[in-house]
Structure formats: C-alpha cells, structure tokens
Design a protein around this motif. Structure first.
Motif, mmCIF file in Angstrom:
data_model
loop_
_atom_site.group_PDB
_atom_site.id
_atom_site.type_symbol
_atom_site.label_atom_id
_atom_site.label_comp_id
_atom_site.label_asym_id
_atom_site.label_seq_id
_atom_site.Cartn_x
_atom_site.Cartn_y
_atom_site.Cartn_z
ATOM 1 N N LEU A 28 -0.879 2.322 -6.490
ATOM 2 C CA LEU A 28 -0.049 2.298 -5.287
ATOM 3 C C LEU A 28 -0.672 3.145 -4.186
ATOM 4 O O LEU A 28 -0.645 2.764 -3.012
ATOM 5 C CB LEU A 28 1.362 2.795 -5.618
ATOM 6 C CG LEU A 28 2.401 2.735 -4.505
ATOM 7 C CD1 LEU A 28 2.620 1.287 -4.048
ATOM 8 C CD2 LEU A 28 3.704 3.359 -4.946
ATOM 9 N N LEU A 72 -3.063 1.580 -1.585
ATOM 10 C CA LEU A 72 -2.555 0.658 -0.573
ATOM 11 C C LEU A 72 -2.270 1.392 0.731
ATOM 12 O O LEU A 72 -2.003 2.595 0.721
ATOM 13 C CB LEU A 72 -1.259 0.004 -1.065
ATOM 14 C CG LEU A 72 -1.375 -0.880 -2.301
ATOM 15 C CD1 LEU A 72 0.009 -1.287 -2.790
ATOM 16 C CD2 LEU A 72 -2.207 -2.097 -2.008
ATOM 17 N N GLN A 84 -0.185 2.894 3.806
ATOM 18 C CA GLN A 84 1.112 3.570 3.754
ATOM 19 C C GLN A 84 2.272 2.617 4.018
ATOM 20 O O GLN A 84 3.313 2.697 3.356
ATOM 21 C CB GLN A 84 1.146 4.736 4.752
ATOM 22 C CG GLN A 84 2.421 5.562 4.680
ATOM 23 C CD GLN A 84 2.649 6.182 3.303
ATOM 24 O OE1 GLN A 84 1.739 6.755 2.719
ATOM 25 N NE2 GLN A 84 3.855 6.055 2.779
ATOM 26 N N THR A 85 2.128 1.686 4.949
ATOM 27 C CA THR A 85 3.204 0.739 5.257
ATOM 28 C C THR A 85 3.569 -0.091 4.035
ATOM 29 O O THR A 85 4.744 -0.271 3.712
ATOM 30 C CB THR A 85 2.782 -0.207 6.405
ATOM 31 O OG1 THR A 85 2.396 0.575 7.521
ATOM 32 C CG2 THR A 85 3.905 -1.144 6.793
ATOM 33 N N LEU A 86 2.564 -0.566 3.334
ATOM 34 C CA LEU A 86 2.800 -1.377 2.138
ATOM 35 C C LEU A 86 3.398 -0.521 1.024
ATOM 36 O O LEU A 86 4.276 -0.969 0.293
ATOM 37 C CB LEU A 86 1.507 -2.056 1.689
ATOM 38 C CG LEU A 86 1.636 -3.133 0.629
ATOM 39 C CD1 LEU A 86 2.678 -4.175 1.004
ATOM 40 C CD2 LEU A 86 0.302 -3.796 0.390
ATOM 41 N N GLN A 87 2.951 0.720 0.899
ATOM 42 C CA GLN A 87 3.536 1.633 -0.089
ATOM 43 C C GLN A 87 5.026 1.803 0.163
ATOM 44 O O GLN A 87 5.838 1.759 -0.771
ATOM 45 C CB GLN A 87 2.858 3.009 -0.036
ATOM 46 C CG GLN A 87 1.453 3.043 -0.573
ATOM 47 C CD GLN A 87 0.881 4.457 -0.526
ATOM 48 O OE1 GLN A 87 1.591 5.418 -0.766
ATOM 49 N NE2 GLN A 87 -0.408 4.558 -0.224
ATOM 50 N N THR A 88 5.401 1.965 1.416
ATOM 51 C CA THR A 88 6.807 2.142 1.785
ATOM 52 C C THR A 88 7.619 0.905 1.428
ATOM 53 O O THR A 88 8.723 1.003 0.875
ATOM 54 C CB THR A 88 6.932 2.441 3.289
ATOM 55 O OG1 THR A 88 6.171 3.613 3.591
ATOM 56 C CG2 THR A 88 8.385 2.654 3.695
ATOM 57 N N LEU A 89 7.087 -0.276 1.722
ATOM 58 C CA LEU A 89 7.791 -1.519 1.415
ATOM 59 C C LEU A 89 7.943 -1.717 -0.087
ATOM 60 O O LEU A 89 8.995 -2.151 -0.572
ATOM 61 C CB LEU A 89 7.061 -2.706 2.049
ATOM 62 C CG LEU A 89 7.106 -2.770 3.577
ATOM 63 C CD1 LEU A 89 6.160 -3.846 4.090
ATOM 64 C CD2 LEU A 89 8.526 -3.019 4.057
ATOM 65 N N ILE A 90 6.912 -1.400 -0.854
ATOM 66 C CA ILE A 90 6.981 -1.536 -2.310
ATOM 67 C C ILE A 90 7.992 -0.550 -2.887
ATOM 68 O O ILE A 90 8.791 -0.904 -3.757
ATOM 69 C CB ILE A 90 5.592 -1.358 -2.947
ATOM 70 C CG1 ILE A 90 4.715 -2.565 -2.606
ATOM 71 C CG2 ILE A 90 5.693 -1.169 -4.454
ATOM 72 C CD1 ILE A 90 3.278 -2.445 -3.034
ATOM 73 N N LEU A 99 10.101 -8.596 -2.397
ATOM 74 C CA LEU A 99 9.557 -8.550 -1.051
ATOM 75 C C LEU A 99 8.686 -9.785 -0.870
ATOM 76 O O LEU A 99 7.735 -9.991 -1.631
ATOM 77 C CB LEU A 99 8.724 -7.276 -0.873
ATOM 78 C CG LEU A 99 7.840 -7.164 0.366
ATOM 79 C CD1 LEU A 99 8.701 -7.081 1.618
ATOM 80 C CD2 LEU A 99 6.939 -5.949 0.255
ATOM 81 N N ILE A 125 6.043 -11.878 1.322
ATOM 82 C CA ILE A 125 5.041 -11.757 2.383
ATOM 83 C C ILE A 125 4.778 -13.157 2.919
ATOM 84 O O ILE A 125 4.497 -14.075 2.154
ATOM 85 C CB ILE A 125 3.745 -11.125 1.834
ATOM 86 C CG1 ILE A 125 4.055 -9.738 1.252
ATOM 87 C CG2 ILE A 125 2.678 -11.059 2.918
ATOM 88 C CD1 ILE A 125 2.914 -9.140 0.473
ATOM 89 N N ILE A 141 6.298 -9.776 -3.904
ATOM 90 C CA ILE A 141 6.177 -8.536 -4.662
ATOM 91 C C ILE A 141 7.552 -8.262 -5.234
ATOM 92 O O ILE A 141 8.533 -8.123 -4.500
ATOM 93 C CB ILE A 141 5.706 -7.372 -3.777
ATOM 94 C CG1 ILE A 141 4.297 -7.658 -3.256
ATOM 95 C CG2 ILE A 141 5.772 -6.051 -4.536
ATOM 96 C CD1 ILE A 141 3.778 -6.647 -2.267
#
Length: 76
Positions: free
Chosen positions: A6, A9, A11-17, A27, A29, A39
């Motif tokens: 994780l 990845l 930071q934006t994608l980490q937050t979404l995950i 999620l 995409i 995801i």
C-alpha cells in the motif's frame, strides 16, 4: 500476479483504498465513464466459517496408543 505494498501507491490512492477498507464498499475506477477496475476489500472469514468449508477427512488415523501399557492402575 504482481503485488505491491500500500505504501508504494500514490497518497490519493492510499486514501481511497483505506476508505474502501473502512466502509467495506468497493471502489470502481472508471475511464471516460466506463468501469476499468474495481478495488474491493477482502473480507476475512472467521475460523468457524473457514472450518465449515473444509471437506471431511476420509482417511483412518493410526492408533497412537497401540503398544503402550494401560494407564488404569498407575499411582503417583
């Protein structure tokens, strides 16, 4: 299958995950409005759920007490 952590990845994608993990909601995409990938957090099964999916064992186990002296008359 390729695996990354994780932290690798953006930071934006980490937050979404992390949000998907917290809510349990997948999620999606999209690209130009067309779904491209999903995801979805993996739901962990309880031990009881896991054990309930196992097939019964059809093999006989060896008698581990065979050849041992009886324990009926042992004094301590």
């Amino acid at each position: 299958m390729t695996q990354i952590t994780l932290s690798e990845l953006p930071q934006t994608l980490q937050t979404l995950i992390n949000q998907a993990k917290k809510t349990g909601e997948p999620l999606t995409i999209t690209e130009n409005g067309i779904p491209l990938a999903i995801i979805c957090p993996i739901k962990k099964k309880s031990l009881l759920q896991t054990l309930s999916t196992l097939e019964p064992l059809d093999e006989d186990f060896a008698d581990i007490d065979a050849g041992l002296l009886p324990l009926d008359n042992i004094e301590f």
